[in-house]
Scaffold this motif. Structure first.
Motif, mmCIF file in Angstrom:
data_model
loop_
_atom_site.group_PDB
_atom_site.id
_atom_site.type_symbol
_atom_site.label_atom_id
_atom_site.label_comp_id
_atom_site.label_asym_id
_atom_site.label_seq_id
_atom_site.Cartn_x
_atom_site.Cartn_y
_atom_site.Cartn_z
ATOM 1 N N LEU A 32 18.505 36.694 28.863
ATOM 2 C CA LEU A 32 17.235 37.298 27.552
ATOM 3 C C LEU A 32 17.676 35.179 27.211
ATOM 4 N N GLY A 33 16.761 35.273 26.481
ATOM 5 C CA GLY A 33 16.149 33.345 25.888
ATOM 6 C C GLY A 33 16.607 33.146 26.828
ATOM 7 N N SER A 34 17.400 31.819 27.311
ATOM 8 C CA SER A 34 17.189 31.165 27.760
ATOM 9 C C SER A 34 19.031 31.121 28.536
ATOM 10 N N ASN A 35 19.093 32.019 28.552
ATOM 11 C CA ASN A 35 21.073 32.301 29.221
ATOM 12 C C ASN A 35 19.792 32.394 30.810
ATOM 13 N N THR A 36 21.640 32.244 31.817
ATOM 14 C CA THR A 36 21.779 32.623 33.301
ATOM 15 C C THR A 36 22.812 33.235 33.072
ATOM 16 N N THR A 37 23.370 33.506 34.793
ATOM 17 C CA THR A 37 24.644 33.695 34.821
ATOM 18 C C THR A 37 25.892 33.355 35.199
ATOM 19 N N PHE A 38 25.292 31.707 35.130
ATOM 20 C CA PHE A 38 25.983 30.505 35.369
ATOM 21 C C PHE A 38 25.885 29.891 33.919
ATOM 22 N N LYS A 39 27.254 29.363 33.753
ATOM 23 C CA LYS A 39 28.116 28.409 32.153
ATOM 24 C C LYS A 39 26.775 27.191 33.295
ATOM 25 N N GLY A 40 26.727 27.110 31.138
ATOM 26 C CA GLY A 40 26.654 25.566 31.064
ATOM 27 C C GLY A 40 24.246 25.584 31.597
ATOM 28 N N VAL A 41 24.030 26.843 32.580
ATOM 29 C CA VAL A 41 23.145 26.589 33.073
ATOM 30 C C VAL A 41 21.980 27.585 32.377
ATOM 31 N N LYS A 42 20.540 26.518 31.899
ATOM 32 C CA LYS A 42 20.039 27.769 31.054
ATOM 33 C C LYS A 42 18.592 26.933 31.597
ATOM 34 N N ARG A 43 17.917 28.797 31.643
ATOM 35 C CA ARG A 43 16.220 28.951 31.240
ATOM 36 C C ARG A 43 15.682 27.964 30.640
ATOM 37 N N VAL A 44 14.385 27.383 30.749
ATOM 38 C CA VAL A 44 13.093 27.216 29.512
ATOM 39 C C VAL A 44 12.522 27.874 29.760
ATOM 40 N N GLU A 45 12.478 28.422 28.456
ATOM 41 C CA GLU A 45 12.163 29.752 27.665
ATOM 42 C C GLU A 45 10.281 29.763 27.690
#
Length: 755
Positions: A223-236
């Motif tokens: 969802l949104g900017s989340n990934t399966t890794f802590k502290g790593v985000k995706r640009v939406e």
């Protein structure tokens, strides 16, 4: 298509002055720091060299505070002038760009004529830099048509801009870390922002991967900017990120899905709307034929890719359009994956009939069970996330075929189901409420009929998903604000953010995590990921079908569809995939059309069937019913096929594409691209899973439940006795668990601590 890796030091001071182009202030230049940053960026690019094997380039600013890295897949302007990083004609704007900008010739002419911009070369990417110079952010993004992710540094202001296309076709991830890696929570350390096309590019920069267990348990990692890794985000998708010199990071949206007010009566005729869609679809395909390299097409047995192939033939043979760098006499090349007719999921025969009809050249790759087993781990590594369908492995293998034959660009039908309501579960939400934009439609004039049809559809979808080993949750959409009792006030629907083919399987998680996975908590997280405006539109303005499509397109489209059967499998083999149906001009047109032209109600005449029981549904004889529309009830219809025969998914696309497709494809029902779910015991797939899913490997992940995984390994495969049937749900659970094991091993992820 290309790969990008960027390092930006945070807490940079604003520049004291605007340097002249090429000026280097010796007092602020640290040669050692510059060389070290260049070395790190080149190492990062090596991890994603598959995205751009043709060239690599790195630029570091004079203060060594910003470094841009790029690996290039040469598509337009094959000369060194097309290499990156790019710099504007004043030397103050620097950029790395991944993807494709369409209609760039017109945009280039506008920038030259209206702004006097001096272009260096002829690549499409350089247009983005010129548009930024002309309009600034975010306005320049609204002029970009295509799939892209980019990072741009303006040394006049010290600002960094990172952005992604409207649908998330091209990936872009970011994280903050202590310089050189380590604990980003150390307040005394100099921190860096890392941005890259794939998360594996962070590894050489010093990243230590750690699971985000809560996001995995709640299924919010997609969802949104989340990934399966802590502290790593995706640009939406549809967003840009601005990084100020003082380290402040801002996220703003420049584009969003929108749909008409459900009470607004449509004034266009059906013929007008069909023609509008046809013209926009032709335009979208035409723009995606432009390249300085050969262009091919992924062709399955479905409507979407067949429409792309048919429109392409029309453009090349009747309008004289060029198909990339190919000669006018060259046959159009199409590519298809074959699963084997005995598996029940193969469409290669239909695809071949379409190819024969169009007179195009077909190239096919056969996928055996051994092939699925052999390519599974590499597919997971490139995807950087789990999925419970082997279709991604098939797409990974298919994408190698055109590359081996000299093709770099492939058109695909991805996105059509999301834009035109092609999935079977959308029908439930279509029937939840009358389509007031079409008051003369017979279905809208008979509420009792609509309600009865909705009940039948709901039961059918539940049964079908159970047989495929997936789950559809009928739930409250939470599209209204919760009352004091927290129960919400929305009507029940099929809102499909839990369909997802098992994005997260509660039963395979460690027992201590299961209290986190309450259905309401997961649904609340999904609703909370939407903007306040979107929640208001779902509550008051949009038809339930459009609300359902919005939910799917915000989660499944970017996080799954465009990843595991899109960019990551294609770019693993340096293939640029181009999806014409995700042209935002076409999408905005279709989004503004009534629900009833996407899901079309046309009841069959009473008693009108042939000797085989095939129903005449008003479009002609529906021959060869797809397995997708049947249950596993000893080969018999499940009793609800009749209700589905009264509806045509993607109706307006079907009509718009009719001149370009075969009669068989015009009448054929939707069959999603999925791999077989039934495999024999002790075969290559089970052996591969047994090798990966040992207790030691499962426990090393940390959040998986070994007994549940072990039981699935046994139940997921068919034995020799008739009663030893394979459990598709168990197989999908094994694929998820094995995916986590592969990621844990290849990314060197620390074992999660739970319990």
């Amino acid at each position: 298509m290309c790969g990008i890796s960027v390092v930006v030091k945070l807490n940079r001071t604003a520049p004291d002055h605007v340097a002249a182009a090429g000026e280097v202030a010796q007092s602020s230049t640290d040669s050692a720091a510059k060389l070290e940053l260049e070395k790190r960026l080149y190492a990062s690019l090596e991890q994603i060299a598959h995205r751009g094997p043709d060239a690599q380039g790195v630029w570091v600013d004079p203060t060594s505070k910003v470094g841009l890295g790029h690996c290039r897949l040469s598509i337009n302007d094959l000369t060194p002038d097309g290499s990156q990083p790019l710099h504007d004609d004043t030397g103050h704007v620097h950029a790395v760009i991944n993807g494709e900008i369409y209609d760039h010739a017109r945009l280039r002419d506008d920038c030259i004529r209206e702004a006097g911009y001096a272009f260096r070369g002829h690549s499409d990417s350089e247009v983005a830099v010129a548009l930024y110079r002309r309009y600034g952010a975010p306005e320049f993004l609204r002029h970009l048509r295509g799939e892209f992710s980019l990072v741009l540094y303006d040394d006049r202001t010290g600002e960094v801009v990172a952005a992604k296309d409207r649908f998330g076709i091209k990936p872009l991830f970011w994280t903050i870390s202590k310089a050189g890696g380590g604990d980003s929570s150390d307040a005394a350390a100099e921190h860096e922002l890392w941005v890259a096309a794939e998360m594996k590019a962070f590894l050489p920069l010093g990243w230590k991967a750690e699971w985000d267990v809560e996001a995995i348990a709640l299924d919010t990692w997609s969802l949104g900017s989340n990934t399966t890794f802590k502290g790593v985000k995706r640009v939406e998708p549809g967003y840009y990120m601005k990084v100020l010199p003082d380290g402040t990071i801002k996220h703003e949206q420049y584009w969003e899905f929108d749909y008409p007010d459900k009470k607004q009566v449509e004034t266009r005729s059906m013929e007008q709307m069909i023609q509008q869609v046809r013209e926009k679809a032709i335009e979208a395909v035409r723009l995606r034929l432009v390249a300085d390299v050969p262009v091919g097409i992924y062709l399955s047995g479905g409507l979407d890719s067949s429409a792309v192939a048919g429109i392409t033939k029309h453009l090349v043979e009747e309008r004289g359009e060029s198909m990339g760098s190919q000669k006018p006499t060259d046959r159009i090349a199409c590519f298809c994956v074959k699963f084997g007719t005995d598996m029940g999921f193969d469409e290669s025969e239909i695809a071949q009939r379409t190819a024969d009809h169009l007179g195009v050249q077909m190239h096919t790759i056969d996928m055996t069970e051994a092939d699925f087993a052999r390519h599974f781990e590499d597919t997971v590594w490139h995807n950087e996330q789990v999925t419970c369908d082997l279709n991604t492995v098939g797409k990974w293998a298919l994408s190698k075929l055109p590359r081996d034959l000299g093709f770099k660009v492939i058109l695909s039908g991805e996105g059509a189901d999301e834009v035109f309501a092609g999935y079977h579960w959308f029908l439930g939400d279509f029937l939840l409420e009358a389509d007031h934009s079409q008051p003369q439609d017979p279905l809208q004039q008979d509420p009792k009929l609509r309600e009865a049809l909705h009940e039948q559809v709901r039961d059918h979808v539940r049964n079908k998903d159970r047989n495929l080993g997936t789950t559809t949750t009928t739930l409250r959409t939470l599209n209204g604000e919760d009352g004091e009792n927290g129960d919400g006030n929305a009507e029940e629907g099929f809102v499909p953010y839990l369909v997802s083919f098992g994005m997260s399987d509660v039963d395979m998680l460690h027992s201590s995590l299961r209290p986190l996975c309450a259905e309401r908590a997961r649904l609340r997280a999904v609703a909370d990921s939407w903007s306040a405006e979107a929640r208001a539109n779902i509550r008051d303005r949009w038809h339930p079908l459009h609300s359902s499509m919005y939910s799917w397109n915000k989660k499944q489209l970017p996080a799954m569809i465009l990843t595991v059967v899109g960019d990551r499998c294609e770019m693993a083999h340096s293939i640029e995939g181009r999806p014409p149906f995700l042209d935002h001009h076409l999408v905005e047109l279709v989004n503004g059309m009534p629900p009833s032209v996407k899901e079309r109600y046309q009841p069959p005449p009473q008693g009108n069937s042939n000797e085989n029981g095939d129903v005449n549904v008003g479009f002609g004889l529906q021959s060869g019913k797809s397995a997708w529309w049947r249950s596993d009830n000893n080969g018999k219809d499940d009793g609800n096929l009749t209700v589905f025969s009264q509806f045509w998914e993607k109706w307006i696309l079907r009509e718009a594409a009719r001149p370009f497709i075969t009669d068989e494809l015009y009448r054929r029902r939707k069959h999603p691209y999925t791999a077989p779910v039934t495999w024999p015991r002790d075969g290559p797939l089970q052996q591969m899973l047994q090798r990966l899913l040992t207790q030691e490997n499962v426990d090393a992940v940390g959040f998986l439940d070994w007994p549940a995984v072990a039981a699935s390994l046994e139940a997921g495969f068919a034995g020799e006795r008739p009663e030893d049937k394979a459990d598709p749900t168990a197989l999908r659970r094994c694929l998820l668990a094995a995916g986590y094991v592969v990621i844990a091993q290849r990314f060197r992820v620390a074992t999660a601590v739970v319990g």
